[in-house]
Design an enzyme around this catalytic site. Structure first.
Site, PDB file in Angstrom:
ATOM      1  N   ASP A  35       0.852  -0.917   0.009  1.00  0.00           N
ATOM      2  CA  ASP A  35      -0.086   0.048  -0.062  1.00  0.00           C
ATOM      3  C   ASP A  35       0.944   1.101  -0.115  1.00  0.00           C
ATOM      4  O   ASP A  35       1.879   1.290   0.709  1.00  0.00           O
ATOM      5  CB  ASP A  35      -0.849   0.129   1.272  1.00  0.00           C
ATOM      6  CG  ASP A  35      -2.206   0.955   1.099  1.00  0.00           C
ATOM      7  OD1 ASP A  35      -3.006   0.504   0.868  1.00  0.00           O
ATOM      8  OD2 ASP A  35      -1.903   2.335   1.233  1.00  0.00           O
ATOM      9  N   ILE A  36       0.523   2.224  -0.664  1.00  0.00           N
ATOM     10  CA  ILE A  36       1.253   3.627  -0.761  1.00  0.00           C
ATOM     11  C   ILE A  36       1.336   4.237   0.224  1.00  0.00           C
ATOM     12  O   ILE A  36       2.050   5.319   0.422  1.00  0.00           O
ATOM     13  CB  ILE A  36       0.910   4.225  -1.939  1.00  0.00           C
ATOM     14  CG1 ILE A  36       1.801   5.219  -2.489  1.00  0.00           C
ATOM     15  CG2 ILE A  36      -0.588   5.142  -1.897  1.00  0.00           C
ATOM     16  CD1 ILE A  36       1.460   5.753  -3.928  1.00  0.00           C
ATOM     17  N   GLU A 105     -12.200   3.504  -1.332  1.00  0.00           N
ATOM     18  CA  GLU A 105     -11.410   4.404  -2.211  1.00  0.00           C
ATOM     19  C   GLU A 105     -11.272   4.123  -3.547  1.00  0.00           C
ATOM     20  O   GLU A 105     -11.437   4.903  -4.561  1.00  0.00           O
ATOM     21  CB  GLU A 105     -10.374   4.715  -1.373  1.00  0.00           C
ATOM     22  CG  GLU A 105      -9.522   5.899  -2.002  1.00  0.00           C
ATOM     23  CD  GLU A 105      -7.836   5.941  -1.392  1.00  0.00           C
ATOM     24  OE1 GLU A 105      -7.904   5.669  -0.217  1.00  0.00           O
ATOM     25  OE2 GLU A 105      -7.030   6.535  -2.244  1.00  0.00           O
ATOM     26  N   VAL A 106     -10.812   2.960  -3.770  1.00  0.00           N
ATOM     27  CA  VAL A 106     -10.580   2.385  -5.301  1.00  0.00           C
ATOM     28  C   VAL A 106     -11.471   1.457  -5.742  1.00  0.00           C
ATOM     29  O   VAL A 106     -11.653   0.297  -4.961  1.00  0.00           O
ATOM     30  CB  VAL A 106      -9.278   1.773  -5.305  1.00  0.00           C
ATOM     31  CG1 VAL A 106      -8.800   1.279  -6.508  1.00  0.00           C
ATOM     32  CG2 VAL A 106      -8.129   2.862  -4.727  1.00  0.00           C
ATOM     33  N   HIS A 110     -10.217  -5.418  -3.622  1.00  0.00           N
ATOM     34  CA  HIS A 110      -8.876  -5.473  -2.929  1.00  0.00           C
ATOM     35  C   HIS A 110      -9.076  -6.117  -1.444  1.00  0.00           C
ATOM     36  O   HIS A 110     -10.027  -5.451  -0.825  1.00  0.00           O
ATOM     37  CB  HIS A 110      -7.905  -4.308  -2.980  1.00  0.00           C
ATOM     38  CG  HIS A 110      -8.658  -3.086  -2.650  1.00  0.00           C
ATOM     39  ND1 HIS A 110      -9.521  -2.503  -3.376  1.00  0.00           N
ATOM     40  CD2 HIS A 110      -8.530  -2.214  -1.414  1.00  0.00           C
ATOM     41  CE1 HIS A 110      -9.669  -1.255  -2.503  1.00  0.00           C
ATOM     42  NE2 HIS A 110      -9.232  -1.369  -1.447  1.00  0.00           N
ATOM     43  N   MET A 111      -8.081  -6.959  -1.246  1.00  0.00           N
ATOM     44  CA  MET A 111      -8.131  -7.162   0.207  1.00  0.00           C
ATOM     45  C   MET A 111      -6.685  -6.708   0.874  1.00  0.00           C
ATOM     46  O   MET A 111      -5.727  -6.734   0.500  1.00  0.00           O
ATOM     47  CB  MET A 111      -8.032  -8.685   0.388  1.00  0.00           C
ATOM     48  CG  MET A 111      -7.936  -9.331   1.823  1.00  0.00           C
ATOM     49  SD  MET A 111      -7.192 -11.110   1.859  1.00  0.00           S
ATOM     50  CE  MET A 111      -8.762 -11.574   1.667  1.00  0.00           C
ATOM     51  N   HIS A 112      -6.924  -5.859   2.021  1.00  0.00           N
ATOM     52  CA  HIS A 112      -5.875  -5.482   2.793  1.00  0.00           C
ATOM     53  C   HIS A 112      -5.444  -6.578   3.724  1.00  0.00           C
ATOM     54  O   HIS A 112      -6.332  -7.154   4.304  1.00  0.00           O
ATOM     55  CB  HIS A 112      -6.210  -4.208   3.569  1.00  0.00           C
ATOM     56  CG  HIS A 112      -6.812  -3.031   2.889  1.00  0.00           C
ATOM     57  ND1 HIS A 112      -6.173  -2.086   2.679  1.00  0.00           N
ATOM     58  CD2 HIS A 112      -7.948  -2.611   2.344  1.00  0.00           C
ATOM     59  CE1 HIS A 112      -6.770  -0.984   2.211  1.00  0.00           C
ATOM     60  NE2 HIS A 112      -7.996  -1.556   2.033  1.00  0.00           N
TER      61      HIS A 112
HETATM   62  P1  5GP Z   1      -9.894   1.348   0.131  1.00  0.00           P
HETATM   63  O1  5GP Z   1     -10.006   2.638   1.065  1.00  0.00           O
HETATM   64  O2  5GP Z   1     -10.635   1.446  -1.171  1.00  0.00           O
HETATM   65  O3  5GP Z   1     -10.283  -0.045   0.934  1.00  0.00           O
HETATM   66  O4  5GP Z   1      -8.167   1.202   0.138  1.00  0.00           O
HETATM   67  C1  5GP Z   1      -7.670   1.838  -0.995  1.00  0.00           C
HETATM   68  C2  5GP Z   1      -6.017   1.537  -0.639  1.00  0.00           C
HETATM   69  O5  5GP Z   1      -5.315   1.938  -1.830  1.00  0.00           O
HETATM   70  C3  5GP Z   1      -5.582   2.687   0.608  1.00  0.00           C
HETATM   71  O6  5GP Z   1      -4.891   2.025   1.581  1.00  0.00           O
HETATM   72  C4  5GP Z   1      -4.664   3.516  -0.298  1.00  0.00           C
HETATM   73  O7  5GP Z   1      -3.732   4.053   0.530  1.00  0.00           O
HETATM   74  C5  5GP Z   1      -4.321   2.531  -1.575  1.00  0.00           C
HETATM   75  N1  5GP Z   1      -3.798   3.209  -2.565  1.00  0.00           N
HETATM   76  C6  5GP Z   1      -4.409   4.011  -3.420  1.00  0.00           C
HETATM   77  N2  5GP Z   1      -3.653   4.529  -4.212  1.00  0.00           N
HETATM   78  C7  5GP Z   1      -2.749   3.797  -4.289  1.00  0.00           C
HETATM   79  C8  5GP Z   1      -1.454   3.663  -5.351  1.00  0.00           C
HETATM   80  O8  5GP Z   1      -1.486   4.371  -6.340  1.00  0.00           O
HETATM   81  N3  5GP Z   1      -0.784   2.601  -5.096  1.00  0.00           N
HETATM   82  C9  5GP Z   1      -0.828   1.996  -4.023  1.00  0.00           C
HETATM   83  N4  5GP Z   1       0.208   1.244  -3.845  1.00  0.00           N
HETATM   84  N5  5GP Z   1      -1.858   1.956  -3.239  1.00  0.00           N
HETATM   85  C10 5GP Z   1      -2.638   2.867  -3.346  1.00  0.00           C
END
Ligand code: 5GP
Length: 126
Positions: A35-36, A105-106, A110-112
Site C-alpha cells: 500500500d502506498i 476509495e478504489v 482488494h483485500m488489505h
Molecule cells: P480502500 O479505502 O479502497 O479500501 O483502500 C484503498 C487503498 O489503496 C488505500 O489504503 C490507499 O492507500 C491505497 N492506494 C491508493 N492509491 C494507490 C496507489 O497508487 N498505489 C498503491 N500502492 N496504493 C494505493
C-alpha cells in the site's frame, strides 16, 4: 443492479502497467503490492486481475480458479511475512471495504493484509 467496472481506477492502471507499484507477489490471476500509504508495518493489497468492484462481485462472478488463486496468494504472503498465528506469528488482519459506508476509495476489489503492530479492536464505536 449489476456492477459497472470503471477501467480508469488506479488499480486498473497499475494492472496495465501505467502506474508503478511495489509488487510483493504476482500470479496469472492475482497481483499483490504494498500500500502506498501503509497503516501498519505490513500493509499489502491483494487484487484480482479481473474487473471486479467489490468482494461480493468477485465472489459471485469470478471463476473458481481466480478465487482460489487470490486466496492462495494471500496465504503465501501471510506465510512469507511470518505473521501466521499457526506458525508462531503475532497475527494479522484482512479487510475489504465495499461501497459508501465502508469508504471504499478504489473501485477494484482488494483485500488489505495488515500486520506488524497491535491493530486494536476491529471497529471503533460509530
Ligand atoms: P480502500 O479505502 O479502497 O479500501 O483502500 C484503498 C487503498 O489503496 C488505500 O489504503 C490507499 O492507500 C491505497 N492506494 C491508493 N492509491 C494507490 C496507489 O497508487 N498505489 C498503491 N500502492 N496504493 C494505493
Amino acid at each position: 443492479m449489476a456492477y459497472a467496472y470503471d477501467d480508469q481506477n488506479i488499480f486498473a492502471k497499475i494492472l496495465r502497467g501505467e502506474i508503478p507499484n511495489d509488487t510483493v507477489m504476482e500470479t496469472e490471476h492475482t497481483l499483490a503490492f504494498n500500500d502506498i500509504r501503509p497503516q501498519a508495518p505490513v500493509h499489502v493489497l491483494v487484487i484480482p486481475k479481473g474487473p471486479y468492484v467489490t468482494f461480493d462481485h468477485f465472489a459471485a462472478e469470478a471463476s473458481a480458479e481466480e478465487i482460489a488463486d487470490f486466496h492462495r496468494v494471500a496465504a503465501r504472503i501471510v506465510a512469507a511475512a511470518g505473521i501466521a498465528p499457526g506458525e508462531g506469528g503475532a497475527g494479522y488482519r484482512t479487510l475489504s471495504n465495499a461501497g459508501m459506508d465502508a469508504v471504499q476509495e478504489v473501485p477494484h476489489y482488494h483485500m488489505h493484509i495488515l500486520a506488524g503492530r497491535p491493530l486494536g479492536r476491529m471497529l471503533q464505536p460509530a
